[in-house]
Design a protein around this motif. Structure first.
Motif, PDB file in Angstrom:
ATOM      1  N   GLY A 183      41.532 -23.305   3.253  1.00 43.64           N
ATOM      2  CA  GLY A 183      40.855 -24.172   2.288  1.00 43.64           C
ATOM      3  C   GLY A 183      41.550 -24.129   0.936  1.00 43.64           C
ATOM      4  N   GLN A 184      42.002 -22.986   0.513  1.00 43.70           N
ATOM      5  CA  GLN A 184      42.694 -22.874  -0.768  1.00 43.70           C
ATOM      6  C   GLN A 184      44.027 -23.605  -0.725  1.00 43.70           C
ATOM      7  OE1 GLN A 184      43.013 -18.716  -1.587  1.00 43.70           O
ATOM      8  NE2 GLN A 184      40.852 -18.499  -2.155  1.00 43.70           N
ATOM      9  N   ASP A 239      36.992 -15.939   9.163  1.00 42.48           N
ATOM     10  CA  ASP A 239      36.490 -16.346   7.844  1.00 42.48           C
ATOM     11  C   ASP A 239      37.592 -16.278   6.795  1.00 42.48           C
ATOM     12  OD1 ASP A 239      34.006 -16.762   8.927  1.00 42.48           O
ATOM     13  OD2 ASP A 239      33.187 -14.821   8.244  1.00 42.48           O
ATOM     14  N   TYR A 240      38.360 -15.224   6.841  1.00 43.13           N
ATOM     15  CA  TYR A 240      39.455 -15.037   5.881  1.00 43.13           C
ATOM     16  C   TYR A 240      40.476 -16.160   6.012  1.00 43.13           C
ATOM     17  CZ  TYR A 240      43.500 -12.901   3.632  1.00 43.13           C
ATOM     18  OH  TYR A 240      44.583 -12.652   2.842  1.00 43.13           O
ATOM     19  N   ARG A 296      40.008 -19.153   7.277  1.00 43.93           N
ATOM     20  CA  ARG A 296      39.414 -20.412   6.841  1.00 43.93           C
ATOM     21  C   ARG A 296      39.484 -20.533   5.322  1.00 43.93           C
ATOM     22  NH1 ARG A 296      34.708 -19.336   9.942  1.00 43.93           N
ATOM     23  NH2 ARG A 296      35.271 -19.803  12.057  1.00 43.93           N
ATOM     24  N   LYS A 297      39.156 -19.439   4.614  1.00 44.10           N
ATOM     25  CA  LYS A 297      39.208 -19.464   3.153  1.00 44.10           C
ATOM     26  C   LYS A 297      40.639 -19.680   2.668  1.00 44.10           C
ATOM     27  CE  LYS A 297      35.133 -16.656   2.386  1.00 44.10           C
ATOM     28  NZ  LYS A 297      34.615 -15.384   1.887  1.00 44.10           N
ATOM     29  N   GLN A 298      41.585 -19.022   3.294  1.00 50.85           N
ATOM     30  CA  GLN A 298      42.988 -19.194   2.915  1.00 50.85           C
ATOM     31  C   GLN A 298      43.444 -20.628   3.178  1.00 50.85           C
ATOM     32  OE1 GLN A 298      45.110 -17.147   1.375  1.00 50.85           O
ATOM     33  NE2 GLN A 298      43.474 -15.638   1.177  1.00 50.85           N
TER      34      GLN A 298
END
Length: 197
Positions: free
Chosen positions: A187-188, A180-181, A183-185
């Motif tokens: 996406g940013q 999850d971490y 994926r968020k990184q």
């Protein structure tokens, strides 16, 4: 490349009932002989453990028993009248009591270590590898450190016989958090690249 090879087969200790029977037999033999056969307990222990300490203890107990027999043998008559005779009795009985305690403790400890993996350090299964514990398996991403932590060196541990289900669930949860971490990184970063064009 040479690997470690095949692991040596672990010799399983005899059944507990048999071990208890043998221990009782050796203690009873020593008591019924009034301490004259106390040397049989350290002899069995030395044969089982194969430690030099136990062999040395066997030799010492045998020497004490022989000395006690000599002191009692030089006693005139059937009853004990001299200091040598009393010293012989004290040596026999003192050695008997001390050896019963040591023999039982050492043999039980030896077979316990054989049965339960040698007593090496095994980390508790509830700890994550290098990460602080979180209250729930799926906690926020903020608990994941930005830099990899340094892990203190611990002595090598034998490989576990079978993985514990709780440990597998915990590792799965940590991998989900990391996924999850990331994926968020990701996406940013994609947003930054598109916005910058």
């Amino acid at each position: 490349m040479h690997g470690h090879g095949y692991p040596q087969p672990v010799k399983q200790p005899p059944p507990t009932a048999w071990l208890v029977l043998v221990r009782v037999l050796f203690v009873v033999i020593s008591i019924l002989s009034l301490g004259f056969l106390t040397w049989t307990m350290p002899l069995r222990l030395a044969i089982v453990t194969r430690r030099s300490l136990d062999w040395g203890l066997f030799v010492a107990v045998l020497a004490i028993d022989i000395l006690a027999m000599v002191l009692l043998g030089t006693e005139p008559g059937e009853e004990i009248h001299t200091a040598g005779g009393w010293i012989g009795v004290a040596l026999l009985l003192g050695t008997l009591v001390a050896m019963i305690a040591y023999y039982l403790a050492a043999e039980i400890r030896h077979f316990h270590q054989l049965r339960h993996g040698g007593g090496g350090y095994v980390p508790p299964p509830s700890q994550g590898y290098g990460y602080p514990q979180s209250p729930t398996p799926y906690s926020s991403v903020a608990t994941v450190p930005q830099t990899p932590p340094t892990v203190p060196q611990t002595p090598p541990t034998p490989p576990p016989q079978r993985p514990a289900p709780a440990r597998i669930d915990q590792v799965r949860a940590e991998l989900d958090e990391l996924s999850d971490y990331l994926r968020k990184q990701g996406g940013q970063r994609d947003g930054e690249h598109e916005g910058g064009r």
